[in-house]
Each structure stands twice: as structure tokens, then as C-alpha cells.
Design a protein around this motif. Structure first.
Motif, PDB file in Angstrom:
ATOM      1  N   SER A  52      -7.620  -4.198  -5.285  1.00  0.00           N
ATOM      2  CA  SER A  52      -7.437  -2.770  -5.053  1.00  0.00           C
ATOM      3  C   SER A  52      -8.535  -1.943  -5.725  1.00  0.00           C
ATOM      4  CB  SER A  52      -6.057  -2.335  -5.563  1.00  0.00           C
ATOM      5  OG  SER A  52      -5.815  -0.982  -5.271  1.00  0.00           O
ATOM      6  N   ASN A  53      -8.855  -2.267  -6.967  1.00  0.00           N
ATOM      7  CA  ASN A  53      -9.906  -1.533  -7.674  1.00  0.00           C
ATOM      8  C   ASN A  53     -11.261  -1.719  -7.008  1.00  0.00           C
ATOM      9  OD1 ASN A  53      -8.344  -0.339  -9.697  1.00  0.00           O
ATOM     10  ND2 ASN A  53      -8.458  -2.135 -11.018  1.00  0.00           N
ATOM     11  N   LYS A  54     -11.486  -2.901  -6.454  1.00  0.00           N
ATOM     12  CA  LYS A  54     -12.751  -3.164  -5.764  1.00  0.00           C
ATOM     13  C   LYS A  54     -12.950  -2.210  -4.596  1.00  0.00           C
ATOM     14  CE  LYS A  54     -15.042  -6.669  -2.894  1.00  0.00           C
ATOM     15  NZ  LYS A  54     -14.990  -8.074  -2.396  1.00  0.00           N
ATOM     16  N   TRP A  55     -11.880  -1.957  -3.833  1.00  0.00           N
ATOM     17  CA  TRP A  55     -12.014  -1.176  -2.610  1.00  0.00           C
ATOM     18  C   TRP A  55     -11.707   0.306  -2.786  1.00  0.00           C
ATOM     19  CZ3 TRP A  55     -14.691  -3.121   1.134  1.00  0.00           C
ATOM     20  CH2 TRP A  55     -14.783  -4.510   1.262  1.00  0.00           C
ATOM     21  N   PHE A  56     -10.874   0.651  -3.768  1.00  0.00           N
ATOM     22  CA  PHE A  56     -10.453   2.053  -3.888  1.00  0.00           C
ATOM     23  C   PHE A  56     -10.673   2.660  -5.266  1.00  0.00           C
ATOM     24  CE2 PHE A  56      -7.634  -0.044  -0.779  1.00  0.00           C
ATOM     25  CZ  PHE A  56      -7.985   0.681   0.349  1.00  0.00           C
ATOM     26  N   GLY A  57     -10.971   1.825  -6.256  1.00  0.00           N
ATOM     27  CA  GLY A  57     -11.149   2.347  -7.599  1.00  0.00           C
ATOM     28  C   GLY A  57      -9.844   2.671  -8.293  1.00  0.00           C
ATOM     29  N   GLU A  58      -8.735   2.240  -7.706  1.00  0.00           N
ATOM     30  CA  GLU A  58      -7.418   2.482  -8.286  1.00  0.00           C
ATOM     31  C   GLU A  58      -6.405   1.527  -7.666  1.00  0.00           C
ATOM     32  OE1 GLU A  58      -5.316   5.963  -5.855  1.00  0.00           O
ATOM     33  OE2 GLU A  58      -7.255   6.608  -6.678  1.00  0.00           O
ATOM     34  N   ASN A  59      -5.220   1.492  -8.258  1.00  0.00           N
ATOM     35  CA  ASN A  59      -4.136   0.667  -7.731  1.00  0.00           C
ATOM     36  C   ASN A  59      -3.409   1.435  -6.633  1.00  0.00           C
ATOM     37  OD1 ASN A  59      -1.695  -0.771  -7.301  1.00  0.00           O
ATOM     38  ND2 ASN A  59      -1.769  -1.607  -9.372  1.00  0.00           N
ATOM     39  N   VAL A  60      -3.526   0.981  -5.383  1.00  0.00           N
ATOM     40  CA  VAL A  60      -2.986   1.739  -4.248  1.00  0.00           C
ATOM     41  C   VAL A  60      -1.546   1.340  -3.926  1.00  0.00           C
ATOM     42  CG1 VAL A  60      -5.226   2.211  -3.229  1.00  0.00           C
ATOM     43  CG2 VAL A  60      -3.997   0.128  -2.572  1.00  0.00           C
ATOM     44  N   SER A 120      -8.491  18.042  15.696  1.00  0.00           N
ATOM     45  CA  SER A 120      -8.100  17.468  14.412  1.00  0.00           C
ATOM     46  C   SER A 120      -7.790  15.986  14.557  1.00  0.00           C
ATOM     47  CB  SER A 120      -6.847  18.179  13.887  1.00  0.00           C
ATOM     48  OG  SER A 120      -5.731  17.907  14.740  1.00  0.00           O
ATOM     49  N   THR A 121      -7.557  15.358  13.437  1.00  0.00           N
ATOM     50  CA  THR A 121      -6.924  14.049  13.380  1.00  0.00           C
ATOM     51  C   THR A 121      -6.086  13.988  12.112  1.00  0.00           C
ATOM     52  OG1 THR A 121      -7.227  11.641  13.453  1.00  0.00           O
ATOM     53  CG2 THR A 121      -8.857  12.897  12.222  1.00  0.00           C
ATOM     54  N   VAL A 122      -4.937  13.364  12.213  1.00  0.00           N
ATOM     55  CA  VAL A 122      -4.099  13.099  11.048  1.00  0.00           C
ATOM     56  C   VAL A 122      -4.280  11.627  10.720  1.00  0.00           C
ATOM     57  CG1 VAL A 122      -1.755  13.084  10.095  1.00  0.00           C
ATOM     58  CG2 VAL A 122      -2.445  14.858  11.742  1.00  0.00           C
ATOM     59  N   ASN A 123      -4.652  11.352   9.478  1.00  0.00           N
ATOM     60  CA  ASN A 123      -4.946   9.965   9.143  1.00  0.00           C
ATOM     61  C   ASN A 123      -4.652   9.671   7.684  1.00  0.00           C
ATOM     62  OD1 ASN A 123      -6.280   7.262   9.738  1.00  0.00           O
ATOM     63  ND2 ASN A 123      -6.867   8.446  11.559  1.00  0.00           N
ATOM     64  N   ASP A 124      -4.966   8.452   7.297  1.00  0.00           N
ATOM     65  CA  ASP A 124      -4.659   7.964   5.957  1.00  0.00           C
ATOM     66  C   ASP A 124      -5.642   8.527   4.936  1.00  0.00           C
ATOM     67  OD1 ASP A 124      -3.576   5.917   3.988  1.00  0.00           O
ATOM     68  OD2 ASP A 124      -5.678   5.307   4.133  1.00  0.00           O
ATOM     69  N   ASN A 125      -5.135   9.019   3.801  1.00  0.00           N
ATOM     70  CA  ASN A 125      -6.010   9.625   2.801  1.00  0.00           C
ATOM     71  C   ASN A 125      -7.025   8.633   2.222  1.00  0.00           C
ATOM     72  OD1 ASN A 125      -3.713   8.397   1.308  1.00  0.00           O
ATOM     73  ND2 ASN A 125      -4.705   9.258  -0.506  1.00  0.00           N
ATOM     74  N   LEU A 126      -6.631   7.362   2.097  1.00  0.00           N
ATOM     75  CA  LEU A 126      -7.544   6.372   1.537  1.00  0.00           C
ATOM     76  C   LEU A 126      -8.698   6.084   2.486  1.00  0.00           C
ATOM     77  CD1 LEU A 126      -4.889   3.896   0.087  1.00  0.00           C
ATOM     78  CD2 LEU A 126      -6.214   5.604  -1.171  1.00  0.00           C
ATOM     79  N   THR A 127      -8.392   6.018   3.778  1.00  0.00           N
ATOM     80  CA  THR A 127      -9.433   5.780   4.781  1.00  0.00           C
ATOM     81  C   THR A 127     -10.396   6.954   4.851  1.00  0.00           C
ATOM     82  OG1 THR A 127      -7.928   4.415   6.076  1.00  0.00           O
ATOM     83  CG2 THR A 127      -9.845   5.286   7.218  1.00  0.00           C
ATOM     84  N   ILE A 160       0.857  -1.188   0.000  1.00  0.00           N
ATOM     85  CA  ILE A 160       0.000   0.000   0.000  1.00  0.00           C
ATOM     86  C   ILE A 160       0.893   1.237   0.000  1.00  0.00           C
ATOM     87  CG2 ILE A 160      -1.785   1.339   1.194  1.00  0.00           C
ATOM     88  CD1 ILE A 160      -2.585  -1.228   2.670  1.00  0.00           C
ATOM     89  N   THR A 161       0.558   2.209  -0.830  1.00  0.00           N
ATOM     90  CA  THR A 161       1.207   3.514  -0.787  1.00  0.00           C
ATOM     91  C   THR A 161       0.127   4.558  -0.548  1.00  0.00           C
ATOM     92  OG1 THR A 161       2.939   2.809  -2.325  1.00  0.00           O
ATOM     93  CG2 THR A 161       2.620   5.186  -2.044  1.00  0.00           C
ATOM     94  N   SER A 162       0.303   5.377   0.480  1.00  0.00           N
ATOM     95  CA  SER A 162      -0.714   6.373   0.813  1.00  0.00           C
ATOM     96  C   SER A 162      -0.035   7.609   1.398  1.00  0.00           C
ATOM     97  CB  SER A 162      -1.722   5.803   1.814  1.00  0.00           C
ATOM     98  OG  SER A 162      -1.070   5.430   3.019  1.00  0.00           O
ATOM     99  N   THR A 163      -0.828   8.629   1.661  1.00  0.00           N
ATOM    100  CA  THR A 163      -0.307   9.859   2.249  1.00  0.00           C
ATOM    101  C   THR A 163      -1.163  10.252   3.452  1.00  0.00           C
ATOM    102  OG1 THR A 163      -1.641  11.191   0.729  1.00  0.00           O
ATOM    103  CG2 THR A 163       0.627  10.735   0.079  1.00  0.00           C
ATOM    104  N   ALA A 164      -0.561  11.023   4.342  1.00  0.00           N
ATOM    105  CA  ALA A 164      -1.275  11.520   5.517  1.00  0.00           C
ATOM    106  C   ALA A 164      -2.058  12.775   5.154  1.00  0.00           C
ATOM    107  CB  ALA A 164      -0.287  11.829   6.635  1.00  0.00           C
ATOM    108  N   VAL A 165      -3.278  12.869   5.683  1.00  0.00           N
ATOM    109  CA  VAL A 165      -4.085  14.073   5.501  1.00  0.00           C
ATOM    110  C   VAL A 165      -4.498  14.612   6.857  1.00  0.00           C
ATOM    111  CG1 VAL A 165      -4.941  13.508   3.191  1.00  0.00           C
ATOM    112  CG2 VAL A 165      -6.182  12.687   5.200  1.00  0.00           C
ATOM    113  N   LEU A 166      -4.721  15.914   6.904  1.00  0.00           N
ATOM    114  CA  LEU A 166      -5.151  16.599   8.121  1.00  0.00           C
ATOM    115  C   LEU A 166      -6.654  16.847   8.025  1.00  0.00           C
ATOM    116  CD1 LEU A 166      -4.602  18.071  10.786  1.00  0.00           C
ATOM    117  CD2 LEU A 166      -3.958  20.094   9.433  1.00  0.00           C
ATOM    118  N   VAL A 167      -7.382  16.317   9.007  1.00  0.00           N
ATOM    119  CA  VAL A 167      -8.847  16.396   8.993  1.00  0.00           C
ATOM    120  C   VAL A 167      -9.329  17.225  10.180  1.00  0.00           C
ATOM    121  CG1 VAL A 167     -10.986  15.050   8.933  1.00  0.00           C
ATOM    122  CG2 VAL A 167      -8.870  14.081   7.987  1.00  0.00           C
TER     123      VAL A 167
END
Length: 271
Positions: A261-269, A197-204, A132-139
Motif C-alpha cells: 500500500s505504501n509503495k503505491w499510495f504512500g499510506e495504508n488504504v 464531469s466524472t465521479v471516480n475514486d479519490n485514490l485513482t 481498500i477503503t476509498s471515497t468518491a470524488v467529483l472531477v
């Protein structure tokens, strides 16, 4: 708990018998057995079950659907690996912070729960190849105009799983932490106004917003650094790790990974 002893594979037994006349060789054989490098994979395949630690409360990676069945991206990936090893997948659910202790105590053979790779964990555990490759986002809450970027976290209260990479990100910007058991609790505290706030995974976060567009949260910043996640193992089980990596590589090559991956995210993660 796995049995303490397992039969040596045929090749290893032959090497042992051939080395009976040499005390040095015998010592080396004993050393290899004590490290347990081949035993765990042999035990898993002998018993026919791969025991996997996971949260079960972290959509879309590991959660329960409307029928109560455990499902998610990590669940499907781990189940496919078990299938390719010729065994059944058995999932044991626990809170995030307890997964590491559970792995140490041999309650699980491995952990599948989007575990981020970092240097501190690599000192104590082995990882599979990244999947998995993802980035952190600030919510923040939808009405929050005070926090516009990570730089605005100084002195703010952020809801985080305390041993996660995202907790480290929040503290690096000066945030104070409110410990939570997982993503859902972090969002609950955020929308109720108990944290800033929370810092979390962009995909989640993306999945949560798709499922609950009226939840009252927004993403205000995104990290420039991509993070990679992998399956987690106890050290000293290189043969098992290699087998899991081989299964992952086969899944990527034959298209199974991209399908999941496409099933859950619509893209290759992974990319």
C-alpha cells in the motif's frame, strides 16, 4: 476453463467412505459436491494456477508500466495471495463491464480490480474481506466553474463505467451518463469537453494528478461516505474465499499489505 471434476481432499474422501451405508448421508455428500464449495480451491491448487480477471488500464490499481509489464496495487495483492496459496498468478485482462460476465463464464477464478462492495453485487457474487477503503470524488475540467459540488450534477453529462458504484453516485444526483470503458477514457472525454464531469475514486484521481499535473482537471467535491472494495468470486466457493481471506489477514498481520500500500499510495488504504 477449469476442469469439471477434481479429486476429493483426503478428509472429504474419508467422510464419504464412512457414510456409504446411509442413503441420507450420501445424498448430503452429493449436494455438497454439486454446490462446488471445495472443488474450485482444489482445482486451483492441483493445476497450480490462479486465474485472475483485471482491467490492466486502471492505474495505480492495474495497468501496464513503461516496459509493458502488468503491474499495480491490485496486481501485487492478487499475486501475493496466489503465492500464499502455493500457486502461480495468471492475469486475464478485459474491460470493466466484461469482468463480471467473464467470472460468470468461469474464464477467471476471481476478479482483482478495486470492485466496490454493494448489495446488488452481493446478491450474485461473493466478496473477500475488504482490502481498500476509498471515497468518491467529483472531477471536472479545470476551467469549469458551473459545477462546484455533487448537487450541481442535475442534468449534466458524466462519464462513467455503467456498472460501477460511481455511476450510481452520479445518477443519484441527477446526472445523465456517458458510458466509458474505464478511467482513462472518462478523463479523455472530460478534458476534450465532450462530458461535464466524472465521479471516480479519490485514490485513482490523486495518482493521475501526480503523474499528469498539467492534465487540466480538478476535484471540486468529495463524498462523505467511505466505500470498501474487495476481491470478487462466484458464489458457492466458500472454501476458496476463506483461503483468500486467510491470505489477506496474514498479509496485513505480517506487514506485507502495508508495504504494498505504501509503495503505491504512500499510506495504508485499508484504514
Amino acid at each position: 476453463m477449469k476442469k469439471q471434476w477434481a479429486f476429493l481432499p483426503i478428509g472429504a474422501a474419508a467422510l464419504f467412505l464412512a457414510a456409504c451405508g446411509s442413503s441420507d448421508s450420501a445424498d448430503n455428500t452429493d449436494s455438497n459436491n454439486s454446490e462446488g464449495e471445495t472443488d474450485l480451491l482444489a482445482e486451483i491448487q492441483e493445476e497450480g494456477t490462479l486465474v485472475i480477471g483485471t482491467e490492466g488500464t486502471y492505474p495505480p490499481f492495474t495497468f501496464h508500466d513503461d516496459s509493458g509489464e502488468l503491474t499495480g496495487f491490485d496486481v501485487e495483492i492478487a499475486s501475493e495471495i496466489a503465492d500464499r496459496l502455493g500457486v502461480e498468478a495468471e492475469f486475464l485482462e478485459t474491460q470493466w463491464d466484461a469482468m463480471f460476465a467473464g467470472l460468470d463464464a468461469e474464464r477467471f477464478d476471481m476478479v482483482a480490480n478495486q470492485v466496490g462492495i454493494n448489495e446488488e453485487r452481493q446478491e450474485s457474487y461473493d466478496f473477500s474481506d475488504p482490502y481498500i477503503t476509498s471515497t468518491a470524488v467529483l472531477v471536472v475540467a479545470e476551467g469549469n466553474e458551473e459545477i462546484q459540488s455533487f448537487d450541481d450534477l442535475e442534468g449534466k453529462l458524466s462519464a462513467q463505467s455503467l456498472t460501477s458504484n460511481y455511476a450510481e453516485t452520479a445518477t443519484s444526483y441527477g446526472a445523465e451518463l456517458e458510458g466509458v470503458e474505464g478511467f482513462n477514457q472518462a478523463i479523455e472525454l472530460l478534458v476534450s469537453g465532450r462530458v461535464d464531469s466524472t465521479v471516480n475514486d479519490n485514490l485513482t484521481v490523486l495518482d493521475f494528478q501526480n503523474q499528469r499535473p498539467d492534465a487540466g482537471i480538478k476535484v471540486v467535491d468529495k463524498s462523505d461516505d467511505a466505500a470498501q472494495s474487495a476481491l470478487l468470486f462466484r458464489k458457492g466457493n466458500e472454501t476458496f474465499v476463506d483461503a483468500a481471506n486467510e491470505a489477506l489477514a496474514e498479509m496485513i498481520e505480517d506487514g506485507t499489505y502495508e508495504e504494498i500500500s505504501n509503495k503505491w499510495f504512500g499510506e495504508n488504504v485499508l484504514e
